[in-house]
Design a protein around this motif. Structure first.
Motif, PDB file in Angstrom:
ATOM      1  N   GLY A  39       0.816  -1.210   0.000  1.00 49.54           N
ATOM      2  CA  GLY A  39       0.000   0.000   0.000  1.00 49.54           C
ATOM      3  C   GLY A  39       0.847   1.256   0.000  1.00 49.54           C
ATOM      4  O   GLY A  39       0.563   2.215  -0.722  1.00 49.54           O
ATOM      5  N   ALA A  40       1.921   1.257   0.810  1.00 59.26           N
ATOM      6  CA  ALA A  40       2.792   2.429   0.883  1.00 59.26           C
ATOM      7  C   ALA A  40       3.474   2.678  -0.459  1.00 59.26           C
ATOM      8  O   ALA A  40       3.625   3.832  -0.894  1.00 59.26           O
ATOM      9  CB  ALA A  40       3.829   2.235   1.986  1.00 59.26           C
ATOM     10  N   PHE A  58       0.987   4.203  -2.806  1.00 56.53           N
ATOM     11  CA  PHE A  58       0.707   5.578  -2.367  1.00 56.53           C
ATOM     12  C   PHE A  58       1.859   6.504  -2.746  1.00 56.53           C
ATOM     13  O   PHE A  58       1.633   7.653  -3.151  1.00 56.53           O
ATOM     14  CB  PHE A  58       0.473   5.611  -0.859  1.00 56.53           C
ATOM     15  CG  PHE A  58      -0.039   6.932  -0.359  1.00 56.53           C
ATOM     16  CD1 PHE A  58      -1.380   7.255  -0.457  1.00 56.53           C
ATOM     17  CD2 PHE A  58       0.829   7.863   0.190  1.00 56.53           C
ATOM     18  CE1 PHE A  58      -1.852   8.476  -0.001  1.00 56.53           C
ATOM     19  CE2 PHE A  58       0.374   9.084   0.646  1.00 56.53           C
ATOM     20  CZ  PHE A  58      -0.979   9.395   0.548  1.00 56.53           C
ATOM     21  N   GLY A  67       1.555   7.507  -6.162  1.00 56.82           N
ATOM     22  CA  GLY A  67       0.566   8.584  -6.230  1.00 56.82           C
ATOM     23  C   GLY A  67       1.169   9.934  -5.890  1.00 56.82           C
ATOM     24  O   GLY A  67       0.878  10.947  -6.537  1.00 56.82           O
ATOM     25  N   LEU A  68       2.035   9.963  -4.865  1.00 52.63           N
ATOM     26  CA  LEU A  68       2.711  11.212  -4.501  1.00 52.63           C
ATOM     27  C   LEU A  68       3.622  11.697  -5.623  1.00 52.63           C
ATOM     28  O   LEU A  68       3.755  12.909  -5.847  1.00 52.63           O
ATOM     29  CB  LEU A  68       3.518  11.017  -3.219  1.00 52.63           C
ATOM     30  CG  LEU A  68       2.722  10.770  -1.940  1.00 52.63           C
ATOM     31  CD1 LEU A  68       3.676  10.575  -0.761  1.00 52.63           C
ATOM     32  CD2 LEU A  68       1.764  11.927  -1.654  1.00 52.63           C
ATOM     33  N   PHE A  80      -5.197  13.892  -4.726  1.00 49.61           N
ATOM     34  CA  PHE A  80      -5.607  12.583  -4.198  1.00 49.61           C
ATOM     35  C   PHE A  80      -6.357  11.857  -5.300  1.00 49.61           C
ATOM     36  O   PHE A  80      -7.570  11.951  -5.429  1.00 49.61           O
ATOM     37  CB  PHE A  80      -6.483  12.727  -2.954  1.00 49.61           C
ATOM     38  CG  PHE A  80      -6.501  11.482  -2.102  1.00 49.61           C
ATOM     39  CD1 PHE A  80      -5.548  11.284  -1.122  1.00 49.61           C
ATOM     40  CD2 PHE A  80      -7.464  10.501  -2.300  1.00 49.61           C
ATOM     41  CE1 PHE A  80      -5.558  10.133  -0.347  1.00 49.61           C
ATOM     42  CE2 PHE A  80      -7.484   9.362  -1.528  1.00 49.61           C
ATOM     43  CZ  PHE A  80      -6.537   9.166  -0.544  1.00 49.61           C
ATOM     44  N   HIS A 113      -3.373   7.152  -5.009  1.00 48.17           N
ATOM     45  CA  HIS A 113      -3.423   7.490  -3.579  1.00 48.17           C
ATOM     46  C   HIS A 113      -4.485   6.642  -2.889  1.00 48.17           C
ATOM     47  O   HIS A 113      -4.258   6.072  -1.814  1.00 48.17           O
ATOM     48  CB  HIS A 113      -3.764   8.971  -3.375  1.00 48.17           C
ATOM     49  CG  HIS A 113      -2.810   9.934  -4.013  1.00 48.17           C
ATOM     50  ND1 HIS A 113      -2.855  10.249  -5.351  1.00 48.17           N
ATOM     51  CD2 HIS A 113      -1.805  10.684  -3.480  1.00 48.17           C
ATOM     52  CE1 HIS A 113      -1.926  11.149  -5.627  1.00 48.17           C
ATOM     53  NE2 HIS A 113      -1.264  11.426  -4.516  1.00 48.17           N
ATOM     54  N   GLY A 141      -3.533   2.789  -2.753  1.00 43.62           N
ATOM     55  CA  GLY A 141      -2.470   2.569  -1.782  1.00 43.62           C
ATOM     56  C   GLY A 141      -2.973   2.642  -0.349  1.00 43.62           C
ATOM     57  O   GLY A 141      -2.692   1.763   0.472  1.00 43.62           O
ATOM     58  N   LEU A 142      -3.734   3.679  -0.036  1.00 42.67           N
ATOM     59  CA  LEU A 142      -4.269   3.827   1.314  1.00 42.67           C
ATOM     60  C   LEU A 142      -5.310   2.750   1.613  1.00 42.67           C
ATOM     61  O   LEU A 142      -5.385   2.235   2.739  1.00 42.67           O
ATOM     62  CB  LEU A 142      -4.874   5.225   1.478  1.00 42.67           C
ATOM     63  CG  LEU A 142      -5.243   5.658   2.901  1.00 42.67           C
ATOM     64  CD1 LEU A 142      -4.040   5.561   3.830  1.00 42.67           C
ATOM     65  CD2 LEU A 142      -5.784   7.087   2.894  1.00 42.67           C
ATOM     66  N   SER A 143      -6.096   2.370   0.609  1.00 42.93           N
ATOM     67  CA  SER A 143      -7.142   1.363   0.813  1.00 42.93           C
ATOM     68  C   SER A 143      -6.550   0.005   1.163  1.00 42.93           C
ATOM     69  O   SER A 143      -7.125  -0.738   1.976  1.00 42.93           O
ATOM     70  CB  SER A 143      -8.002   1.239  -0.450  1.00 42.93           C
ATOM     71  OG  SER A 143      -8.751   2.407  -0.679  1.00 42.93           O
ATOM     72  N   TRP A 169      -8.923  14.717   0.818  1.00 42.94           N
ATOM     73  CA  TRP A 169      -8.589  13.300   0.650  1.00 42.94           C
ATOM     74  C   TRP A 169      -9.700  12.395   1.165  1.00 42.94           C
ATOM     75  O   TRP A 169      -9.877  11.270   0.703  1.00 42.94           O
ATOM     76  CB  TRP A 169      -7.276  12.981   1.388  1.00 42.94           C
ATOM     77  CG  TRP A 169      -7.340  13.297   2.853  1.00 42.94           C
ATOM     78  CD1 TRP A 169      -7.072  14.493   3.438  1.00 42.94           C
ATOM     79  CD2 TRP A 169      -7.715  12.409   3.916  1.00 42.94           C
ATOM     80  NE1 TRP A 169      -7.253  14.424   4.804  1.00 42.94           N
ATOM     81  CE2 TRP A 169      -7.643  13.161   5.119  1.00 42.94           C
ATOM     82  CE3 TRP A 169      -8.086  11.073   3.968  1.00 42.94           C
ATOM     83  CZ2 TRP A 169      -7.947  12.602   6.362  1.00 42.94           C
ATOM     84  CZ3 TRP A 169      -8.388  10.506   5.206  1.00 42.94           C
ATOM     85  CH2 TRP A 169      -8.314  11.268   6.377  1.00 42.94           C
TER      86      TRP A 169
END
Length: 214
Positions: free
Chosen positions: A63-64, A67, A70-71, A88, A92, A95-97, A137
């Motif tokens: 996930g990180a 993410f 995404g950044l 977002f 993003h 990754g967070l999900s 977000w």
């Protein structure tokens, strides 16, 4: 995305904000996020019996990593298109999900209930605008906010959870699928979907700009 690029870079007037293409874009996003949830359930079922801490670390790292991609897109779009930067977007969100879905990997009913609740609340939230930007977000979009890609947690994490629920139901017997030989090209695309997603827009834009130069 090709139609969007033709609008933005080549000056075509293709109506994307309503009608068929808006529905098409939303359905595509729903399928993409649902499959992310289904993939989580399959991945978790294959890891059945392994050390739980190792499994959790694997999902946090995965996930990180997504993410962070995404950044990177945020940084590139902020430099190239500061007025429309992606703060977002879908990477993003995915990754967070992946990290937020960890507690629901073995709890399909909870994933179903929370997924439906998040979708309902998120749809209601999407009809409002707010005077502050720091919760965009989550789904609290500020007034006059525009970006190339906006996929907040509400309602879209709910779609991932519903995909996780569907995967746990459909693949409950943990039997591996037998793939016909003709499906190998699709399997290759599936295994490299993140790379394809990261590269397809730069390639499309480069081709359009190259054609326009002639």
């Amino acid at each position: 995305h090709l139609l969007f690029d033709l609008n933005y870079f080549a000056g075509y007037s293709i109506l994307l904000a309503s009608g068929f293409w808006l529905v098409f874009a939303r359905l595509t996003l729903i399928i993409m996020l649902s499959l992310a949830g289904v993939s989580l359930s399959i991945s978790h079922s294959r890891a059945n019996g392994k050390d739980r801490n190792q499994i959790m670390k694997k999902y946090v790292r995965r996930g990180a990593r997504i993410f962070i991609y995404g950044l990177a897109i945020t940084a590139v779009t902020f430099i190239a298109f500061p007025q429309n930067a992606i703060w977002f977007g879908v990477l993003h969100l995915i990754g967070l999900s992946i990290i937020l879905a960890i507690p629901f990997l073995n709890h399909k009913k909870a994933a179903l209930i929370l997924g439906v609740a998040m979708m309902v609340f998120g749809l209601v939230l999407s009809t409002h605008v707010f005077s502050f930007p720091w919760l965009l977000w989550l789904g609290f979009a500020p007034a006059h906010f525009y970006t190339f890609d906006y996929v907040p947690l509400l309602p879209w994490f709910g779609v991932v959870l519903l995909g996780l629920f569907a995967g746990n139901v459909l693949y409950e017997k943990r039997k591996p699928a037998r793939m016909p030989p003709a499906s190998k090209p699709l399997c290759w695309l599936g295994r490299h979907s993140l790379l394809i997603y990261l590269l397809h827009q730069p390639v499309l834009v480069a081709v359009i700009l190259l054609v326009l130069s002639f």
